[in-house]
Scaffold this motif. Structure first.
Motif, PDB file in Angstrom:
ATOM      1  N   ASP A   1       7.863   8.070   4.487  1.00 15.20           N
ATOM      2  CA  ASP A   1       6.675   7.276   3.284  1.00 15.20           C
ATOM      3  C   ASP A   1       7.479   6.714   2.311  1.00 15.20           C
ATOM      4  O   ASP A   1       6.919   5.266   1.931  1.00 15.20           O
ATOM      5  CB  ASP A   1       6.039   8.134   2.499  1.00 15.20           C
TER       6      ASP A   1
ATOM      7  N   ALA B   1       8.894   2.634   3.482  1.00 14.88           N
ATOM      8  CA  ALA B   1       7.652   2.556   4.378  1.00 14.88           C
ATOM      9  C   ALA B   1       7.611   1.740   3.109  1.00 14.88           C
ATOM     10  O   ALA B   1       7.270   0.768   3.058  1.00 14.88           O
ATOM     11  CB  ALA B   1       6.739   3.223   4.776  1.00 14.88           C
ATOM     12  N   PHE B   2       7.130   2.449   2.122  1.00 16.80           N
ATOM     13  CA  PHE B   2       6.951   1.846   0.599  1.00 16.80           C
ATOM     14  C   PHE B   2       8.292   0.934   0.424  1.00 16.80           C
ATOM     15  O   PHE B   2       7.054   0.077  -0.402  1.00 16.80           O
ATOM     16  CB  PHE B   2       6.710   2.890   0.211  1.00 16.80           C
TER      17      PHE B   2
ATOM     18  N   MET C   1       2.866  10.546  -2.585  1.00 17.46           N
ATOM     19  CA  MET C   1       4.698  10.410  -1.694  1.00 17.46           C
ATOM     20  C   MET C   1       5.603  10.919  -2.090  1.00 17.46           C
ATOM     21  O   MET C   1       5.745  12.162  -1.535  1.00 17.46           O
ATOM     22  CB  MET C   1       5.303   8.824  -2.180  1.00 17.46           C
TER      23      MET C   1
ATOM     24  N   PRO D   1       1.045  -1.228   0.167  1.00 23.92           N
ATOM     25  CA  PRO D   1      -0.247  -0.479  -0.225  1.00 23.92           C
ATOM     26  C   PRO D   1       0.675   1.258   0.005  1.00 23.92           C
ATOM     27  O   PRO D   1       2.308   1.171   0.506  1.00 23.92           O
ATOM     28  CB  PRO D   1      -0.329  -0.041   1.482  1.00 23.92           C
ATOM     29  N   VAL D   2       0.009   2.580  -0.159  1.00 23.29           N
ATOM     30  CA  VAL D   2       0.613   3.806  -0.206  1.00 23.29           C
ATOM     31  C   VAL D   2       1.252   4.432   0.633  1.00 23.29           C
ATOM     32  O   VAL D   2      -0.611   4.667   1.692  1.00 23.29           O
ATOM     33  CB  VAL D   2       0.004   4.650  -1.190  1.00 23.29           C
ATOM     34  N   PRO D   3       2.032   4.070   1.960  1.00 26.91           N
ATOM     35  CA  PRO D   3       2.344   5.049   3.077  1.00 26.91           C
ATOM     36  C   PRO D   3       1.652   6.522   3.146  1.00 26.91           C
ATOM     37  O   PRO D   3       2.026   6.636   2.277  1.00 26.91           O
ATOM     38  CB  PRO D   3       2.707   4.429   4.146  1.00 26.91           C
ATOM     39  N   ASP D   4       0.850   6.710   4.813  1.00 32.41           N
ATOM     40  CA  ASP D   4       1.151   8.184   4.636  1.00 32.41           C
ATOM     41  C   ASP D   4       1.588   8.622   6.284  1.00 32.41           C
ATOM     42  O   ASP D   4       1.136   8.933   7.187  1.00 32.41           O
ATOM     43  CB  ASP D   4       0.067   9.003   5.047  1.00 32.41           C
ATOM     44  N   THR D   5       3.471   8.375   6.521  1.00 29.09           N
ATOM     45  CA  THR D   5       3.489   8.477   7.130  1.00 29.09           C
ATOM     46  C   THR D   5       3.842   9.989   8.248  1.00 29.09           C
ATOM     47  O   THR D   5       4.031  10.569   9.240  1.00 29.09           O
ATOM     48  CB  THR D   5       5.078   7.656   7.639  1.00 29.09           C
TER      49      THR D   5
ATOM     50  N   SER E   1       7.649  -2.385   1.987  1.00 26.26           N
ATOM     51  CA  SER E   1       6.783  -3.584   1.804  1.00 26.26           C
ATOM     52  C   SER E   1       6.807  -4.103   0.592  1.00 26.26           C
ATOM     53  O   SER E   1       6.621  -5.610   0.326  1.00 26.26           O
ATOM     54  CB  SER E   1       5.366  -2.842   2.144  1.00 26.26           C
TER      55      SER E   1
END
Lengths: 192, 192
Positions: free
Chosen positions: B84, B87-88, B135, B74-78, B91
């Motif tokens: 981001d 995390a991207f 992102m 998934p596309v994160p939003d940290t 994963s």
């Protein structure tokens, strides 16, 4: 007395050239699993000499690819790290875009992951990165690069997008090379 | 009257799920060339509905991979672009290191380069990069990134080394991710 018989190095070099050429020709044809006897047959050389010299077909292919790489993707010395990395990436991208380069890339991507394959794979990349790191070291010595720069990581990031474009994206690997090197040198953070 | 019969969307969604699952299962088994009839057989669905809905097996696989990617990567939003991208990449690297991820990567690398393959390939990557660019855009909006940053190029350079390590280097794609993102953000030039 045969003059060539008195120069075993000469004969040995010719046999080696014939064998490595035969291996590359089989890869060119899209083959991904080879054997020493079929490479020997293609090269018109006794299989026993291949077993003695290389042991496995993976070792032989690794040596053939290394020699091919050093001929088609030499390590340049342009005077700046930016110039070196761009020239290096451009020659690699041009090779990957040829039918032989694209075919070898696909063959190596699909090879069975045996122990012998992994050992030959490690040797190939370790030697390629060892040759390329001089570009990074010269950049550090000239004061262009941060002395903490990890040469292998930087080189991986130069070559990775070219392989991704050719193998997975279906894009032209020869595009955007200067932009890519500049991103690795300057970064994308805002400078204000 | 069958309650499910009155909800065609529900039945259609179940058929779609069965078909995409069957396609992924065939890819998991190492298959690189598929056909709509065999996917239909695996999913226990009439082939005609697959032809009507997807047209080619490449379209179907592209849709299955997109759905799989959005679920597993998934596309994160940290709150920061560095967070981001790390995390991207983490994963994605974890997925590529699984047997399914590694198998899909090899299957896609070896697929025959037909027109239908290229069209499906373009659609897959265009959609993935379109999702990921948010992102980069958030990073520009927050003043973290240079407004001239090319989102697609930056994202390609985040994902490329992970694919290279898994597919060609035989290295663990989950290593060095923070160093790699920092290199893309800060660059390797000496700051003095």
């Amino acid at each position: 007395m045969d003059a060539r018989g008195s120069r075993p190095g000469g004969r040995s070099a010719r046999v080696r050239e014939a064998v490595l050429g035969a291996a590359l020709a089989l890869l060119d044809e899209g083959r991904t699993q080879l054997s020493l006897p079929e490479i020997a047959e293609r090269a018109a050389v006794a299989p026993s000499s291949l077993y003695r010299r290389w042991g496995t077909w993976e070792n032989l292919i690794s040596e053939a690819l290394l020699e091919q790489s050093q001929a088609t993707v030499p390590v340049p010395d342009t005077g700046t790290v930016r110039g070196d990395l761009i020239a290096f990436a451009e020659s690699l991208a041009r090779f990957l875009a040829t039918p032989r380069g694209a075919g070898l890339l696909r063959a190596v991507s699909t090879g069975e992951r045996s122990e012998a394959f992994r050992a030959a794979q490690d040797r190939f990349w370790d030697e390629r990165f060892a040759l390329g790191r001089v570009m990074v070291e010269r950049g550090i010595d000239r004061g262009e690069l941060d002395p903490q720069t990890d040469p292998r990581l930087l080189l991986e990031m130069v070559v990775a997008p070219l392989h991704l474009r050719q193998l997975l994206l279906g894009d032209d690997p020869t595009l955007k090379i200067a932009e890519q090197v500049d991103l690795l040198l300057t970064g994308s953070r805002r400078h204000s």
